[in-house]
Design an enzyme around this catalytic site. Structure first.
Site, short mmCIF file in Angstrom:
data_model
loop_
_atom_site.label_atom_id
_atom_site.label_comp_id
_atom_site.label_asym_id
_atom_site.label_seq_id
_atom_site.Cartn_x
_atom_site.Cartn_y
_atom_site.Cartn_z
CE LYS A 129 112.15 -23.91 -34.57
NZ LYS A 129 113.11 -22.81 -34.74
N GLY A 161 121.77 -17.18 -31.34
CA GLY A 161 122.15 -18.57 -31.10
C GLY A 161 123.38 -18.97 -31.88
CE1 TYR A 197 112.11 -26.56 -32.25
CE2 TYR A 197 111.72 -28.73 -33.23
CZ TYR A 197 112.44 -27.54 -33.17
OH TYR A 197 113.50 -27.34 -34.03
#
Ligand SMILES: NC(=O)c1ccc[n+]([C@@H]2O[C@H](COP(=O)([O-])OP(=O)(O)OC[C@H]3O[C@@H](n4cnc5c(N)ncnc54)[C@H](OP(=O)(O)O)[C@@H]3O)[C@@H](O)[C@H]2O)c1
Length: 242
Positions: free
Chosen positions: A159, A13, A155
């Protein structure tokens, strides 16, 4: 600092946001880079920009949601440089939605990019890292790796999972002197936060460059720890490959 010159960092990324800032900081410090993202064009632009620092840069465009891609990226990067010293699992996707409305496809995308890809990259990179006296893995989690915020269920779950396997990996690799870290930022001024929390944009956000400085701190402070240092010295003497 000289010991890092010419060492190789693999960063996912890297085309935008935090990953781009990390790539730029490490290039400035003299590291060579293997970078991925989906956008080939953005990676090529970055490669040209980083060449100004004298950095050798290998770019590989692909989708980390495809389990074949993280494996291919590590293999091609390793073959290109013949070594990997640092892995930064930075790429991530986020989703702002009540859990009840989250589709299976959305859930699986969060898990694929945010957890499965880092797992595969760590696993595939280990044979290279074992040959480096400076071997370091840094996974970029989030404040939601430990907390739970409304409308961030998928999300947050991804995580937490990233945080979990990172803790285990740190313990598994500690005896070999391979450092494993996680950084868990709050709001950072990037495209991701603009989409997730537009209400925060008026506030002071962490900058991507500040996260990059933390990465550099983690890389360079390793020898302050006497216990780790001893392991490193012992391992380096067994494997003199530089
Ligand atoms: N910004 C924040 O407030 C914040 C806070 C805590 C943690 N984080 C974490 O920090 C990391 C970086 O976030 P950011 O804010 O810099 O995000 P960003 O600005 O959206 O950048 C995400 C990067 O990941 C790449 N990427 C996204 N999906 C990908 C995929 N499927 N395959 C390959 N590459 C992919 C993107 O490039 P392409 O689009 O070209 O693929 C881009 O380079 C993430 O793990 C995020 O969860 C961010």
């Amino acid at each position: 600092m000289e010991e890092w010159r010419g060492k190789v960092a693999l960063i996912t990324g890297a085309s935008r946001g935090i990953g781009r800032a990390i790539a730029r900081t490490l290039a400035e410090k003299g590291l060579y880079l293997a970078l991925c993202a989906r956008s080939q064009e953005a990676l090529e632009t970055l490669r040209v920009e980083l060449a100004a620092f004298g950095a050798e840069v290998f770019v590989c465009a692909g989708d980390l949601a495809d389990p074949a891609f993280p494996i291919r990226f590590v293999r091609e990067a390793g073959e290109y440089f013949g070594r990997l010293d640092v892995v930064v699992n930075n790429a991530g996707v986020a989703l702002a939605k009540p859990l009840e409305e989250t589709t299976l496809e959305e859930w699986e995308l969060q898990m694929a990019v945010n957890v499965r890809a880092p797992f595969l990259i760590c696993r595939e990179a280990l044979p290279y890292l074992r040959r480096s006296a400076l071997a370091t893995i840094i996974n970029i989690s989030s404040v939601v790796g430990t907390k739970g915020y409304v409308h961030q269920g998928a999300y947050t779950a991804s995580k937490h999972a990233l945080m979990g396997f990172t803790k285990v990996l740190a313990r598994e690799l500690h005896p070999e002197g391979i450092r494993v870290h996680v950084i868990a930022p709050g709001g950072v001024g990037t495209d991701l936060i603009a989409a997730m929390r537009p209400d925060l944009l008026g506030e002071r956000l962490i900058t991507p460059e500040e996260i990059a400085e933390i990465v550099w701190f983690l890389l360079t402070m390793r020898n302050k720890n006497a216990v780790i240092d001893e392991v490193n010295v012992r391992r380096a003497s067994n494997e003199p490959w530089k």
